[in-house]
Design an enzyme around this catalytic site. Sequence first.
Site, short mmCIF file in Angstrom:
data_model
loop_
_atom_site.label_atom_id
_atom_site.label_comp_id
_atom_site.label_asym_id
_atom_site.label_seq_id
_atom_site.Cartn_x
_atom_site.Cartn_y
_atom_site.Cartn_z
N ASP A 156 26.09 49.32 -20.94
CA ASP A 156 25.20 49.30 -19.83
C ASP A 156 24.56 47.98 -20.03
O ASP A 156 23.17 47.96 -19.78
CB ASP A 156 24.21 50.47 -20.00
N LYS A 197 27.41 44.34 -17.54
CA LYS A 197 28.60 43.81 -17.52
C LYS A 197 29.19 43.45 -15.81
O LYS A 197 29.59 42.51 -15.66
CB LYS A 197 29.82 44.37 -18.24
N GLY A 222 30.58 52.34 -15.82
CA GLY A 222 30.02 52.47 -14.46
C GLY A 222 29.12 50.87 -14.29
O GLY A 222 28.14 50.93 -14.89
N HIS A 223 29.96 50.21 -13.66
CA HIS A 223 29.45 48.84 -13.58
C HIS A 223 29.04 48.42 -12.31
O HIS A 223 29.64 48.71 -11.39
CB HIS A 223 30.73 47.74 -13.95
N GLN A 275 31.95 49.81 -21.76
CA GLN A 275 31.35 50.29 -22.78
C GLN A 275 30.67 48.96 -23.70
O GLN A 275 30.53 48.10 -23.18
CB GLN A 275 31.96 51.12 -23.80
P1 IMO Z 1 29.93 51.16 -19.44
O1 IMO Z 1 31.07 50.17 -19.23
C1 IMO Z 1 27.02 53.61 -22.00
C2 IMO Z 1 28.96 56.66 -24.35
C3 IMO Z 1 28.55 58.09 -23.91
C4 IMO Z 1 28.78 58.46 -25.33
C5 IMO Z 1 30.05 57.98 -25.94
C6 IMO Z 1 31.33 58.54 -25.83
O2 IMO Z 1 28.98 51.40 -18.13
O3 IMO Z 1 28.71 50.35 -20.34
P2 IMO Z 1 32.96 58.87 -23.69
O4 IMO Z 1 32.87 59.55 -22.39
O5 IMO Z 1 33.58 57.60 -23.82
O6 IMO Z 1 33.94 59.91 -24.76
O7 IMO Z 1 31.55 59.13 -24.52
O8 IMO Z 1 29.93 56.73 -25.39
N1 IMO Z 1 29.50 55.87 -23.25
C7 IMO Z 1 28.92 54.89 -22.45
N2 IMO Z 1 27.53 54.50 -22.73
N3 IMO Z 1 27.86 52.71 -21.04
C8 IMO Z 1 29.15 53.20 -21.06
O9 IMO Z 1 30.09 52.45 -20.29
C9 IMO Z 1 29.62 54.29 -21.57
N4 IMO Z 1 30.87 54.85 -21.87
C10 IMO Z 1 30.90 55.50 -22.67
O10 IMO Z 1 27.22 58.27 -23.50
O11 IMO Z 1 27.71 58.39 -26.08
MG MG Z 2 27.28 52.36 -17.79
#
Ligand code: IMO
Ligand code: MG
Length: 422
Positions: free
Chosen positions: A15, A18, A42-43, A224
């Site tokens: 988050d 990106k 979620g971008h 992530q």
């Molecule tokens: P973007 O790309 C923030 C976190 C989840 C959880 C851990 C594992 O938008 O930055 P998962 O569903 O991958 O098995 O969850 O990783 N998590 C994220 N946190 N931004 C994301 O994506 C995330 N994708 C997974 O909250 O703690």
């Molecule tokens: Mg996100």
Amino acid sequence: MSSKLDVVLGLQWGDEGKGKIVDVLAGRYPAVARFQGGPNAGHSLHFDGKSFVVRSIPSGIFREGSINIIGSGVVLDPVTFQEECGNVSAMGVNPKEKVVISKKAHLILPTHRLLDAAYEAAAGKGKIGSTLKGIGPTYTDKVGRHGLRVGDILAPDFKERFAKLKGRHLRLLADLGFECDPDRDEAAWMEATEFLKEFELVDCEYFVDGLLKGDKPILAEGAQGSMLDVDFGSYPFVTSSSTTVGGVCTGLGLAPSRVGKVFGIFKAYCTRVGSGPFPTELFDETGETLRRVGHEFGAVTGRPRRCGWLDLVALKYTSMIDGVTDLIMMKSDCLDDFDTIKVCTSYKVNGVETKEVPFDIAIKVEPVYTEFPGWKKDLTGMRSEAELPEEFKSYIKFIEDYIGVPVSIISLGPDREATIER
Ligand code: IMO
Ligand code: MG
């Protein structure tokens, strides 16, 4: 002559913004590629007064003429993808002309999502706080060599292979005593695999090689953040993919020598969603203020994000692993109203001060802060370096000196235009 592939990576816990930066930079790259993760991402994109959240589709989708690659290291849920394509089409863009999908990307089955929920339910208080999109179970099957890949949908025995994998999942679900209807989403899922067939399914490694040799630079878009990397993040509170720079090579089939710039993106403070260690987390009013001002609620799950001060120990660690060449600072404008701004410059672990991330950051890590006077000015309308307040510039300079990498882009608001390149 061959072009390079540049990379945008989140350096914190996801988050970081990106989507916005990839969208801004995408105008300079004929192609944008996702190399890992799935619809847990979620971008958010903001342009021309419109907002859009992409999940599996690369953030270059709204740039004219762009090629958007869903790479081999990605896990794809056909149903979510179809929905996302519907939303893209509603914006007047035809995804079938702009998205190509690696045949080697793994498929998220409906039962993978159920397993995600079942494992989390079984973990009780120790749960990871997964987005429940089936990410972990799909990568587990990939590494366990049971997975189904996008290219498999073209095989004559696809349905039998699906049934075999589903059978495996049903046994696991029964074992976990998880109550669910495993057939509920199957028809929609099968239909969505038919929709996938209308896309260009590629051998990603050859496709990427062809673009670079054809002098078409590529921008790789991480999902992530590096602190969620399966190897180097705050394990076990991580996602199941390689979110660091190595994941770019394994996820696209690309040699390290072909990677050019590595843009490391971070927020001027920190957030984390889900469980797991977060040394600079604030439980007080300041944390509340950051959440409110920064609109820190998940783009995918709507969950409130945990908020805290910038952690330079973690940022230096991830910049090192990723070989960051350019830092990009996001959401500095969210700190506009603070009298004092803190950054964590070392940790105290068992009373001993360190500037390194310890093996187990789940143990009690106490942040040691350096304080800065706030700039107390509205940054959002500023479009040039000259307009920036001195206090803000010294804050940036401190970060650059600490990490040893220049901050080359500053974002001062969600819109494409609210960006200063230095
Ligand atoms: P973007 O790309 C923030 C976190 C989840 C959880 C851990 C594992 O938008 O930055 P998962 O569903 O991958 O098995 O969850 O990783 N998590 C994220 N946190 N931004 C994301 O994506 C995330 N994708 C997974 O909250 O703690
Ligand atoms: Mg996100």
